[in-house]
Structures are given as C-alpha cells and as structure tokens.
Design an enzyme around this catalytic site. Structure first.
Site, PDB file in Angstrom:
ATOM      1  N   HIS A  55     -16.296  -2.672   7.411  1.00  7.16           N
ATOM      2  CA  HIS A  55     -15.452  -2.293   6.277  1.00  7.16           C
ATOM      3  C   HIS A  55     -15.502  -3.327   5.156  1.00  7.16           C
ATOM      4  CE1 HIS A  55     -13.888   0.881   8.799  1.00  7.16           C
ATOM      5  NE2 HIS A  55     -13.471   0.007   9.684  1.00  7.16           N
TER       6      HIS A  55
ATOM      7  N   LYS B 288       0.817  -1.213   0.000  1.00 10.08           N
ATOM      8  CA  LYS B 288       0.000   0.000   0.000  1.00 10.08           C
ATOM      9  C   LYS B 288       0.851   1.262   0.000  1.00 10.08           C
ATOM     10  CE  LYS B 288      -3.720  -2.474   0.140  1.00 10.08           C
ATOM     11  NZ  LYS B 288      -3.474  -3.617  -0.693  1.00 10.08           N
TER      12      LYS B 288
ATOM     13  N   GLU C 213      -3.792   7.325   7.464  1.00  9.25           N
ATOM     14  CA  GLU C 213      -4.342   8.219   6.459  1.00  9.25           C
ATOM     15  C   GLU C 213      -5.471   9.055   7.040  1.00  9.25           C
ATOM     16  OE1 GLU C 213      -3.562   5.578   2.413  1.00  9.25           O
ATOM     17  OE2 GLU C 213      -5.595   5.697   3.246  1.00  9.25           O
TER      18      GLU C 213
ATOM     19  N   ARG D 106      -6.663  -8.732  -9.000  1.00  7.92           N
ATOM     20  CA  ARG D 106      -7.337 -10.026  -9.158  1.00  7.92           C
ATOM     21  C   ARG D 106      -8.759  -9.771  -9.639  1.00  7.92           C
ATOM     22  NH1 ARG D 106     -10.727  -9.469  -4.828  1.00  7.92           N
ATOM     23  NH2 ARG D 106      -9.876  -8.542  -2.933  1.00  7.92           N
TER      24      ARG D 106
END
Length: 748
Positions: free
Chosen positions: A280, A159, A245, A338
C-alpha cells in the site's frame, strides 16, 4: 468536453462547525481560482530564518530552495543522524539527542526554534507535518508554520470527519462506516453489510500503515488486530480507531496537487497517478495520469479544489482519490495536508518550485499562477515520472534492508533528470527510519519518452552494501502493461510472474568477473609496468587460473526450492600482454556442460577506484564490454558486477579443501534477524516440527511487519526471544535441532 480555462469560474467556500457528528452547516461565499480576483489586503512578511523539522532528502530539498531565497536555514539531527547529509548541509544544525524519535518531539523542537530566534518552521513530510497540535503550538509560540492552518489539518486528518465534510461539499466518497463504535463485532457487522472485500484503515492512517484488505469474514478478526497493532506503532494513541470501507476491486490511485493562499484562491497543479504500489505504499508516481479522459481529469481537479476550500485550506496539499477502473467513477480517499514525497513530479510538469510557493504563501503572498497558466504549462511540458529508490529486497516480498552504502554511482542530472537524495557513498541507511535512499525524477515530451529516459537513468545507478529495488524498477519500465498505462493498485500482484522472472546471466558476466579479480589482485601485488603478465610465471609464458562463482539467489522461490544453486567455473589463460583465453563451464545439477571458450580476448584494466573496486574494458569477439566489479570489504567473497546496465551478485566459491579444513557446513541450524527489529510474536513453539517456508517469527522494522519463515524442514529447538524484545541484525531468533545430533525417532 469540460474545460477549466475560464477565468470567471468560481467555487464556493464551505465552512463547517467544529462539533461532529451534527450535520454541518454550509455557508456560501464566492471563492475564485484566479489569484488576482481578491481585493483583500494581507501584510506580506518575508521569511528570513527557518528551522527544518525533518531529515534526509526532504530536509536537503527544502534547504536548497530556502538558500536560493536568502533564508538562513537551520537543520535538526538525532545522534543516529549526526553524520548525515542534512546535518551537514548548513552551518546551523541543532542536536535532538539520542532518541531516534526526536523528530517527533514537538516541545523540544519549538523550544530550540525560540532559543535561537528562528522565525519559521517547515515540517517536510511525515513526522510532525500533519500534527495540528504541533502546528497550533508553533503559532502560539510566534513561529510561522509553513503549512496549512491547524483547523484544516484537524478536519482532514480525521478520516471519519473528513468524509462527513466531503459529502457535505459534494465530493464523492467510498461507501463505508466511519463511526465511533469500534468493537470488533460492530465493525465486522458493518463489513458484512457493506459486502466483502472491505478495506480496514486507521482514522490516522497514511503511507499504507495500519491498512488491511479483508476478503472474507473469517479473516476479519486477525486482520483488524494486525492493522490496529501496526497503526498504534505508527500513529500512537488513537491510531487503532478504524474505518471500514468497500474495497474497490480494480482501483487506481489518482491524486491532485492543490495549492491555496490566504486570500481564498485555490489552483490544481495537475494530477498524479500513484497506482503502482507495494504494501500500500507508492513506488512510481507520474503526471499526467495515463489513460484518463479530459472530462474526468478536469472533474478531479474541480473536486480536489472543492475539497481544499471546504476546510479553508492554505498552502500545499494533495487530495487523493480512488478511481474505479471498471466504472470510471472516482471517490475521495483522503487529503494529505503537507508537501508530498512525490511533489517533484508536479514541479516537473508545471515548471514550478512548490517549496518556494510554500514560503511565499506563508509570508502572505498570493498564488503566483492562475489555473489557466498552470494548465497551459502542463500541455507544454509533457510527462514526468518519479521512481523511489528504496533499501529493500523486492524478491523477498520487498523486505526492508539497511546498511552502509559501500559503493554508490548515480545518473547524471540534467534539466530533465533530477535526483532528490539524502545519502552519498559511505553513508549508512539506518533501520530506525524510512528506507528511501533517493527519488529519481525524469521528464519527457510524452509518457513513452519519459519511461525510456527513466529506464536509461536507472541503468546508470550502481549501489552496493544493501539490497535495493532498482533492478525491479527496470523491469517495471519494460512491462508492456505499464508502458500501455494499464495500471492499478494491484499491478505488481497481477503481473508478478513477469516482474519477478529470473533473469539469465550471460557468460560475459562471469568472464568479466574473473578478469576483474585477476586485474585487481595483480595491481595490489605488482609494481611493474602496465601490461605485464598477471603473475602466472615468467613474462611471455602461458599460465592459467581458475575461479568458481555461485549465483546469488535469495528470492522466496529459491528458498522454497530444492534446486541446487548454479555454480559457474571460469578458467583464464594468458596468451600475452592483456591477451587471454577464457573458458566458462556452467553447472546446475552437478553435471557440467561443454565450456564456452572466448579466444584472444583483449582485456584492459581501468582505474582501481579503491582496494575493493575495479573497472575493466574487454574486447570480446563481437562486442566491447565495460564492467565495474565491487567486493564487499567485510566479506570479500561477495561480488557485485555492473555490466551493460544490469547488476549481478555472485559469490566467489571457496575451494573444497578450504571448506573442509575450516569445517564449514551447508546445513542451517538457526534463523537470525535480517536487520535490527522488534519481536512482535513467535508463531511456533519449542519442539514443534515445521516445514520449509512455515512462519516462525513476526518482526517489526522500519514500522513494517515482516514474517520470518523457516529456511528448512526441521524441529524447533529453542525460541531465543519473546514478544517485545529488541534485536540487533544477526541475532539468533530460532534454533533448530541439528539433524546429525537429534535423537532418532522411535519405532514400534
């Protein structure tokens, strides 16, 4: 208004060195989004044999397309999955052994492929699908990996690294810290600098695992510890490395399905809105995204293709963005290298088979459609929505469930209604794997039509044996905010009062349950002709029978309430052949209201599906009602009623003398594991007094953390397990002092 309908449109490929964090060097070379624009020649080698390194519905879905293309297909199974549908779908199926994590054993899987002379491997989603080491090992073994190049997976899988690449490519990213310093204080400092709320996320994250929202500084340490523990369990070594973040207050989750071939061509197959989530994790996905202007839509497509081309991507991928509802700006979140769980939504609105595209691109073919052709199809084909059918209890915080599918009826499929499922009636949904039972995908000429079709299809679902989210999904379809497209990732929390409102159960449900029990009991004991009296005495005479039902309330609000459960008494009196009077008396506080009486009701039993399932049709004064009644074979007092598109769970109340004779007690003196799990930590100590609803134990099941709370006020007598213990369903976790035997408190 910007448009993508321009065949001369070009994007520039962005190539990056492998070393980071040195500033990436950008090389410019023209890259087309039009398949016919490249003159490069690559040999096309059709795939003839395939190993599917996955399980469940995605293994079945891949196998269907492979079979239609004449590809000999082999599946894999662990001992837990030996009787699963994906293990049975092809004559060729190979065992991985007793370890439930066998689908993660890359060396064993590659060795099996080599041993059986299999040319290609499709990883599906999850498990090894985004593991660049595994993809490289397949290539090294001469096996075609049906997915992107390992280098692209490596770039996008990290990430922190992906954010550097995206910034260099001109793809906007959320402000945050993605560096190597990982001490709690270092990360806390960056959180303070960014400004709360912040989002903690594993660099290897995905599917909501290892992700936490921190609203204030004093929560930071506890939340990062929890996120790291969950990330390590889900992703292994390195999963504990965190990003910090800025958390967007009102975010939408909008993602773009991209597809690239090895000639440098890349197209976007529309966007999907996946904002309706719990923990989430997505529940509903739809395309096109609602309430999105064309300029933003096309900009999303442009940036998604740019992101894919920046890492020389090949194959199917999804670029995920956070869209800020307050500003209209969007930011790159991550790329899933994917095939996505929700890929059928894009297939429905584009009229494509993305798995077939994967096989063809892996064989060396070009993309079969241009960007213009794809956009034209999207305009023609309307809207599509996917609902994930999960084994979980939404009324208990979406607590995961597992068990045998005692009864399963699914909607009728058509061109506009599709079901991708991994289970049939009689199968067991194991706690060892993800709890998704099926995906229901519908298409309509517009979004409102698709929502109505989805709700009707959900009403045709009947599932008994474990908890599901089907009733919750029906309520979502009825939500005014959802219908209007006013969605965000906090949608469920924002509208929880509406979505979790307790439904009223009509008198006809109780009447049908009583009539259904009589019908099934009579069929079991009588060999006489249809229509005879139901065992009340001589033919032609009147007789009556009484039942008492308790409404099942296992939601969090009921556990915290002192309100007595509703008990409904039903008296059925036979007036003649298939003719009855039915009296219903309802009570919630010990007092009983005047009974509701239905006179001269005609009730005709349908086919007895099995010893524990019955159907009946009843003509009430103003309506004809058809009902299916299912009794749990392991606990016949547990009843499930399907009527007019709704599911109701009841308990047949035993007579008072029976409970007294058996010495049954209502007070709970222990708390048991609701399903197989691992103990993460005990939150209380022996001898501690706790209030009702207080946290007792934190468990892990299906890779999700769940807090077990106290069902009562009392004193903890014993903690039966310690951290790290593995427990079966029904295992006692906490024992309470019996209030009748506990010593009286001393007084001075």
């Amino acid at each position: 208004m910007r448009s993508l309908k321009r065949s001369s449109h070009r994007l520039r490929a962005i190539r990056l060195p492998t070393s980071l964090p040195a500033p990436p060097k950008i090389f410019s070379a023209p890259i087309s989004t039009h398949p016919s624009a490249s003159n490069d020649v690559t040999a096309i080698t059709p795939i003839k044999s395939l190993l599917i390194a996955n399980r469940g519905e995605i293994a079945l879905r891949i196998a269907r397309t492979a079979s239609s293309m004449g590809i000999r297909t082999t599946t894999l199974y662990t001992d837990t999955d030996a009787s699963s549908q994906h293990a049975k779908c092809t004559p060729h199926s190979l065992a991985l052994g007793p370890n439930t994590k066998g689908y993660l054993n890359g060396p064993q899987i590659i060795e099996l492929a080599k041993k059986h002379g299999i040319e290609a491997l499709h990883p599906g989603y999850g498990f090894l699908s985004e593991n660049p080491i595994f993809a490289q090992a397949c290539e090294d073994a001469g096996i075609v990996f049906v997915g992107p190049p390992p280098k692209a997976m490596l770039d996008m899988g990290d990430k922190a690294r992906s954010k550097i690449i995206m910034n260099a490519a001109g793809v906007p990213c959320v402000p945050g810290y993605h560096g190597p310093e990982q001490s709690v204080e270092e990360l806390r400092g960056h959180a303070r600098e960014i400004g709360y709320p912040v989002l903690l996320k594993s660099v290897k994250g995905g599917g909501g695992k290892g992700m936490r929202i921190v609203h204030k500084d004093e929560e930071f340490e506890a939340q990062i510890a929890s996120a790291r523990q969950e990330a390590r369990a889900s992703f292994g070594d390195g999963g504990e490395v965190m990003l910090v973040e800025k958390y967007v207050i009102r975010p939408r989750h909008v993602e773009v399905q991209v597809f690239a071939d090895r000639y440098g061509n890349c197209v976007a197959l529309g966007e999907r809105d996946c904002s309706v989530q719990r923990r989430h994790q997505k529940i509903l996905e739809e395309s096109p995204a609602p309430v999105l202007d064309d300029a933003t839509r096309h900009d999303l497509w442009d940036k998604a293709r740019r992101a894919a081309l920046a890492v020389d991507y090949v194959g199917a991928g999804t670029v995920e963005f956070i869209l800020d509802k307050d500003t209209g700006k969007f930011y790159f979140m991550e790329m899933n290298t994917r095939l996505q769980v929700e890929h059928p939504v894009s297939e429905m609105v584009t009229g494509t088979d993305l798995v077939e595209w994967q096989f063809r691109v892996a064989a060396g073919e070009r993309l079969p459609l241009t960007q213009d052709e794809i956009e034209a199809r999207i305009h023609e084909r309307g809207a599509a929505i996917e609902a994930r059918i999960y084994a979980e209890n939404p009324d208990k915080g979406f607590f995961p469930d597992s068990g045998r599918l005692v009864h399963l009826v699914t909607p009728k499929v058509s061109e506009d209604i599709r079901i991708d499922a991994g289970f049939v009636e009689g199968d067991t949904v194991s706690e060892a794997y993800d709890g998704m039972i099926a995906k229901l995908i519908v298409r309509g000429r517009d979004r409102e039509t698709a929502i109505r079709k989805l709700e009707l299809a959900l009403q045709d679902y009947e599932v008994v044996g474990l908890s599901t989210n089907i009733e919750f999904l029906k309520r979502l379809c009825q939500s005014k905010a959802f219908v209007e497209g006013d969605v965000e990732t906090g949608f469920i929390e924002k509208w929880k009062d509406e979505l979790f409102q307790r439904k009223y159960i009509s008198d006809e449900v109780f009447a049908q349950t009583a009539l259904g029990l009589l019908s099934s009991q009579t069929k079991k004991t009588s060999s006489g002709p249809h229509g005879e009296t139901l065992g009340f005495g001589e033919a032609g005479t009147q007789g009556s029978r009484k039942f008492a039902f308790q409404v099942k309330r296992d939601d969090a609000a009921s556990e915290a309430s002192s309100e007595a459960p509703e008990v409904v008494q039903v008296e059925v009196t036979q007036r003649g052949n298939s003719l009855y009077n039915v009296a219903i008396s309802r009570s919630t506080d010990g007092s009983t209201a005047s009974p509701k009486v239905y006179e001269n009701v005609i009730s005709e039993p349908g086919s007895l599906v099995s010893s524990n399932k019955s159907q009946l049709t009843t003509f009430f004064p103003r309506a004809r009602v058809e009902t299916t009644l299912v009794q749990d074979p392991a606990a016949p007092e547990k009843l499930t009623v399907f009527q007019l598109g709704e599911k109701t769970e009841l308990t047949l109340v035993q007579p008072g003398w029976f409970e007294k004779a058996l010495g049954l007690k209502e007070a709970a003196v222990s708390v048991v594991a609701p399903m197989p799990c691992k103990i993460l930590r005990n939150e209380v100590q022996e001898g501690q007094e706790v209030e009702k609803g207080a946290p007792l134990v934190v468990i892990e099941s299906m890779k999700m953390e769940t807090v077990i709370r106290s069902p009562q006020k009392g004193t903890v007598k014993k903690l039966a397990h310690k951290e790290g213990d593995i427990c079966k369903a029904g295992t006692v976790l906490v024992l309470f002092e019996d209030p009748e035997t506990a010593p009286a408190a001393s007084s001075e």
